[in-house]
Design an enzyme around this catalytic site. Structure first.
Site, PDB file in Angstrom:
ATOM      1  N   CYS A  43       0.824  -1.210   0.000  1.00  0.00           N
ATOM      2  CA  CYS A  43       0.000   0.000   0.000  1.00  0.00           C
ATOM      3  C   CYS A  43       0.858   1.261   0.000  1.00  0.00           C
ATOM      4  O   CYS A  43       0.650   2.162  -0.797  1.00  0.00           O
ATOM      5  CB  CYS A  43      -0.944  -0.008   1.202  1.00  0.00           C
ATOM      6  SG  CYS A  43      -1.906   1.497   1.313  1.00  0.00           S
ATOM      7  N   CYS A  48      -1.571   1.734  -3.033  1.00  0.00           N
ATOM      8  CA  CYS A  48      -2.561   2.796  -2.796  1.00  0.00           C
ATOM      9  C   CYS A  48      -1.975   4.206  -2.734  1.00  0.00           C
ATOM     10  O   CYS A  48      -2.499   5.123  -3.383  1.00  0.00           O
ATOM     11  CB  CYS A  48      -3.289   2.587  -1.463  1.00  0.00           C
ATOM     12  SG  CYS A  48      -3.401   0.911  -0.895  1.00  0.00           S
ATOM     13  N   LYS A  51      -0.121   5.466  -5.940  1.00  0.00           N
ATOM     14  CA  LYS A  51      -1.151   5.471  -6.992  1.00  0.00           C
ATOM     15  C   LYS A  51      -2.065   6.679  -6.840  1.00  0.00           C
ATOM     16  O   LYS A  51      -2.344   7.410  -7.774  1.00  0.00           O
ATOM     17  CB  LYS A  51      -1.941   4.154  -6.913  1.00  0.00           C
ATOM     18  CG  LYS A  51      -3.071   3.960  -7.902  1.00  0.00           C
ATOM     19  CD  LYS A  51      -4.375   4.583  -7.509  1.00  0.00           C
ATOM     20  CE  LYS A  51      -4.897   4.249  -6.150  1.00  0.00           C
ATOM     21  NZ  LYS A  51      -5.377   2.895  -5.975  1.00  0.00           N
ATOM     22  N   ALA A 115      12.637 -13.783   6.090  1.00  0.00           N
ATOM     23  CA  ALA A 115      12.543 -14.813   7.138  1.00  0.00           C
ATOM     24  C   ALA A 115      11.685 -15.953   6.602  1.00  0.00           C
ATOM     25  O   ALA A 115      10.718 -15.721   5.879  1.00  0.00           O
ATOM     26  CB  ALA A 115      11.911 -14.227   8.395  1.00  0.00           C
ATOM     27  N   TYR A 178      -9.100  -3.325 -11.004  1.00  0.00           N
ATOM     28  CA  TYR A 178      -8.761  -2.075 -10.326  1.00  0.00           C
ATOM     29  C   TYR A 178      -7.555  -1.403 -10.972  1.00  0.00           C
ATOM     30  O   TYR A 178      -7.605  -0.233 -11.359  1.00  0.00           O
ATOM     31  CB  TYR A 178      -8.368  -2.357  -8.876  1.00  0.00           C
ATOM     32  CG  TYR A 178      -9.481  -2.651  -7.919  1.00  0.00           C
ATOM     33  CD1 TYR A 178     -10.012  -1.634  -7.140  1.00  0.00           C
ATOM     34  CD2 TYR A 178      -9.951  -3.944  -7.739  1.00  0.00           C
ATOM     35  CE1 TYR A 178     -11.002  -1.889  -6.216  1.00  0.00           C
ATOM     36  CE2 TYR A 178     -10.949  -4.216  -6.817  1.00  0.00           C
ATOM     37  CZ  TYR A 178     -11.477  -3.185  -6.060  1.00  0.00           C
ATOM     38  OH  TYR A 178     -12.451  -3.438  -5.152  1.00  0.00           O
ATOM     39  N   ILE A 179      -6.458  -2.146 -11.028  1.00  0.00           N
ATOM     40  CA  ILE A 179      -5.192  -1.512 -11.431  1.00  0.00           C
ATOM     41  C   ILE A 179      -5.277  -1.074 -12.887  1.00  0.00           C
ATOM     42  O   ILE A 179      -4.839   0.019 -13.243  1.00  0.00           O
ATOM     43  CB  ILE A 179      -4.007  -2.475 -11.175  1.00  0.00           C
ATOM     44  CG1 ILE A 179      -3.879  -2.735  -9.657  1.00  0.00           C
ATOM     45  CG2 ILE A 179      -2.710  -1.921 -11.728  1.00  0.00           C
ATOM     46  CD1 ILE A 179      -2.813  -3.737  -9.250  1.00  0.00           C
ATOM     47  N   ASN A 181      -7.895  -0.175 -14.687  1.00  0.00           N
ATOM     48  CA  ASN A 181      -8.725   1.020 -14.896  1.00  0.00           C
ATOM     49  C   ASN A 181      -8.120   2.261 -14.239  1.00  0.00           C
ATOM     50  O   ASN A 181      -8.238   3.363 -14.765  1.00  0.00           O
ATOM     51  CB  ASN A 181     -10.150   0.756 -14.410  1.00  0.00           C
ATOM     52  CG  ASN A 181     -10.916  -0.079 -15.416  1.00  0.00           C
ATOM     53  OD1 ASN A 181     -11.331   0.421 -16.459  1.00  0.00           O
ATOM     54  ND2 ASN A 181     -11.060  -1.372 -15.148  1.00  0.00           N
ATOM     55  N   GLU A 182      -7.470   2.070 -13.102  1.00  0.00           N
ATOM     56  CA  GLU A 182      -6.859   3.232 -12.448  1.00  0.00           C
ATOM     57  C   GLU A 182      -5.696   3.764 -13.284  1.00  0.00           C
ATOM     58  O   GLU A 182      -5.580   4.964 -13.531  1.00  0.00           O
ATOM     59  CB  GLU A 182      -6.416   2.867 -11.031  1.00  0.00           C
ATOM     60  CG  GLU A 182      -7.627   2.618 -10.118  1.00  0.00           C
ATOM     61  CD  GLU A 182      -7.267   2.272  -8.687  1.00  0.00           C
ATOM     62  OE1 GLU A 182      -6.096   1.928  -8.414  1.00  0.00           O
ATOM     63  OE2 GLU A 182      -8.168   2.332  -7.822  1.00  0.00           O
ATOM     64  N   GLY A 263      -4.437  -9.312 -11.582  1.00  0.00           N
ATOM     65  CA  GLY A 263      -4.675  -9.845 -10.244  1.00  0.00           C
ATOM     66  C   GLY A 263      -3.383 -10.049  -9.468  1.00  0.00           C
ATOM     67  O   GLY A 263      -2.280  -9.876  -9.998  1.00  0.00           O
ATOM     68  N   THR A 312      -6.284  -2.782   1.916  1.00  0.00           N
ATOM     69  CA  THR A 312      -5.461  -2.356   3.051  1.00  0.00           C
ATOM     70  C   THR A 312      -6.247  -2.203   4.358  1.00  0.00           C
ATOM     71  O   THR A 312      -5.826  -2.735   5.392  1.00  0.00           O
ATOM     72  CB  THR A 312      -4.754  -1.030   2.698  1.00  0.00           C
ATOM     73  OG1 THR A 312      -3.868  -1.302   1.626  1.00  0.00           O
ATOM     74  CG2 THR A 312      -4.008  -0.453   3.865  1.00  0.00           C
ATOM     75  N   HIS A 437     -27.108  21.705   0.143  1.00  0.00           N
ATOM     76  CA  HIS A 437     -27.183  22.258  -1.197  1.00  0.00           C
ATOM     77  C   HIS A 437     -26.250  23.434  -1.374  1.00  0.00           C
ATOM     78  O   HIS A 437     -26.137  24.251  -0.461  1.00  0.00           O
ATOM     79  CB  HIS A 437     -28.638  22.720  -1.454  1.00  0.00           C
ATOM     80  CG  HIS A 437     -28.882  23.185  -2.836  1.00  0.00           C
ATOM     81  ND1 HIS A 437     -28.925  22.324  -3.899  1.00  0.00           N
ATOM     82  CD2 HIS A 437     -29.067  24.429  -3.325  1.00  0.00           C
ATOM     83  CE1 HIS A 437     -29.151  23.025  -5.004  1.00  0.00           C
ATOM     84  NE2 HIS A 437     -29.240  24.302  -4.686  1.00  0.00           N
ATOM     85  N   GLU A 442     -25.897  15.520  -2.136  1.00  0.00           N
ATOM     86  CA  GLU A 442     -27.315  15.684  -1.798  1.00  0.00           C
ATOM     87  C   GLU A 442     -28.198  14.755  -2.618  1.00  0.00           C
ATOM     88  O   GLU A 442     -29.320  14.436  -2.227  1.00  0.00           O
ATOM     89  CB  GLU A 442     -27.765  17.142  -1.964  1.00  0.00           C
ATOM     90  CG  GLU A 442     -27.808  17.630  -3.397  1.00  0.00           C
ATOM     91  CD  GLU A 442     -28.272  19.092  -3.500  1.00  0.00           C
ATOM     92  OE1 GLU A 442     -29.267  19.458  -2.862  1.00  0.00           O
ATOM     93  OE2 GLU A 442     -27.608  19.871  -4.223  1.00  0.00           O
TER      94      GLU A 442
END
Ligand code: NDP
Length: 448
Positions: A43, A48, A51, A115, A178-179, A181-182, A263, A312, A437, A442
């Site tokens: 992230c 995130c 990005k 590790a 997601y990735i 389209n972003e 993915g 995240t 407004h 609204e």
């Protein structure tokens, strides 16, 4: 004195691992964490955060354009990728430092190395050092999945995209999630020619169909190309350094960069899990119960490595719940119902609860309400881009069971509205709330 070196050894200092380490330490546990890459995890380092900064940077293209309609005399503007990239990477360095400080201030020992498990209560570091711990938490996250095809090594993933030497003039993006389209939105705003290539005919599977269709339509209007039902066959590197992507059912496309966004898979390889008896599911994710405990009682797992919801804030909740339950005497189970999510596309999407299709399947009788409108800012700017808000209501109870939005600032608005959905409020409760407004939000209390 304990027979163990630590009460808790955490593998992976990403969102889930850092939260668990910090909270366990604050409950008095002696905690160590190992991180082979950088403290902060996906992230903060390559997800995130950088990005979202690129999304902000990209959106200036529209803001600068629209500013002229609001009276600003804007000279011709040029975008400089190097400046944004370096500033974003510097911000990532700063945040990595803060994460490190948090661990230090909680007296968590950090081993900046890999590790692996060598026993139910023992790990080995890359330098051979063996460390025992009463409990071990696996928080190793996920890693971009790249399908196998000839030439895949010429493509980049979300790991590399933040470090590009120069802005590609043409980008092909594999995947429709997601990735994809972003980053399609980001590169398109920067002026690159973007083609999204998807194996199926659906983008953003899991989101409400009308909202997905709206993003597709707006993205195409903005100039992003889409190829559907076109799996990758190969990538060929040309003498001039460009890449030609060969596809099934489609002409080849030549580009300067190919981004694979198909993915992410749980990071479980080579950790010694099989030897110790930690069970994995068919996707290679660590199987855990509601209490985050694996098939080995001393070993727990949180975050993307468990492949529950790859977000995240979910990993953070799981890390917190683990630490509170095991070290804080406060058994906590994460509630996965009505988790809000967003896609930071241009414009962005925000959603919580059931889609119309899900609600019809689960509840039978539902009511849907939509508001299809042009934000007043877009009207003055002459930007023909319509927002769409959609509410799904359980007809039997009047409860709002889903909210789906695409439009300017949709994630910001959705986060607040998600509280109402989570709390089980009704359409009547929304109607009883006086509109604020003029705002876009609204629309949520004016749905007819
Ligand atoms: P997604 O799961 O969102 O999308 C994957 C896409 O790749 C889908 O279109 C899928 O198609 C396609 N695909 C899957 N396997 C293959 C394959 N073998 N060959 C070709 N295409 C394939 O993944 P992303 O990589 O975009 O993002 C990974 C995860 O990271 C997300 O699931 C999300 O949890 C998280 N993320 C969240 C963000 C946010 O919250 N805003 C932003 C970025 C990432 P199909 O639909 O046919 O399966």
């Amino acid at each position: 004195m304990s027979e163990f070196d630590y009460d808790l050894f955490v593998i992976g200092a990403g969102s889930g691992g850092v939260r668990a380490s910090r909270i366990a330490a604050s409950h008095g546990a002696r905690v160590a964490v190992a991180e082979e890459h950088r403290v902060g995890g996906t992230c903060v380092i390559r997800g995130c955060v950088p990005k979202k900064l690129l999304v902000y940077g990209a959106h200036f293209a529209e803001d600068i354009h629209d500013a002229r309609k609001f009276g600003w005399e804007v000279a011709d503007c040029k975008f400089n990728w190097d400046v944004l990239r370096d500033n974003v990477l510097a911000e990532v360095d700063r945040l990595e430092g803060l994460y490190g400080q948090t661990l230090d201030s909680h007296k968590v020992t950090v081993f900046k190395t890999r590790a692996t498990l060598i026993g139910p209560q023992k790990v080995r570091l890359a330098d051979g050092q063996e460390i025992s711990a009463e409990r071990i938490l696996l928080a190793t996250g996920g890693w971009p999945f790249v399908p196998e095809f000839p030439g895949s090594e010429h493509a980049i993933t979300s790991n590399e995209v933040f470090h590009l030497d120069k802005l590609p003039k043409r980008v092909v993006i594999a995947g429709g999630g997601y990735i994809a389209n972003e980053f399609a939105g980001i590169f398109n705003e920067f002026g690159s020619k973007v083609t999204i290539v998807n194996r199926g005919d659906t983008i953003l599977r899991g989101y409400d169909e009308q909202i997905r269709d709206r993003l597709l339509q707006i993205s195409m209007t903005k100039g992003i190309d889409f190829k559907f039902n076109a799996p990758f066959q190969s990538i060929e590197k040309n003498d001039d350094g460009t890449l030609t992507v060969h596809l099934e059912n489609c002409d080849a496309i030549t580009a300067d960069a190919v981004l694979i966004a198909t993915g992410r898979t749980p990071n479980t390889k080579g950790l010694g899990l099989e030897d110790v008896g930690v069970e994995l599911d068919e996707h290679g994710a660590i199987k855990v119960g509601d209490d985050n405990q694996s098939s080995v009682p001393s070993i727990y797992a949180v975050g993307d490595v468990t492949n529950r919801i790859q977000l995240t804030p979910v990993a953070i909740r799981e890390g917190q719940a683990f630490a509170d339950s095991v070290f804080g005497g406060k058994p906590t189970v994460v509630d996965y119902k009505n988790v809000p999510s967003a896609v930071f596309s241009h414009p962005p999407i925000g959603a919580v609860g059931m889609t119309e299709a899900e609600a019809r399947n689960k509840l039978g009788s539902i009511r849907t309400y939509t508001s299809d409108f042009r934000a007043m800012k877009n009207v003055l700017a002459g930007r023909n881009e319509r927002a769409l808000y959609k509410m799904i209501v359980n007809a039997a109870t009047d409860q709002v069971v889903g909210l789906h939005m695409i439009g300017p600032d949709a994630p910001e608005i959705l986060q607040a509205a998600a509280i109402a959905v989570k709390a089980g409020l009704t359409k009547a409760d929304f109607d009883a709330t006086v509109a604020l407004h003029p705002s876009m939000a609204e629309e949520l209390v004016l749905l007819k």
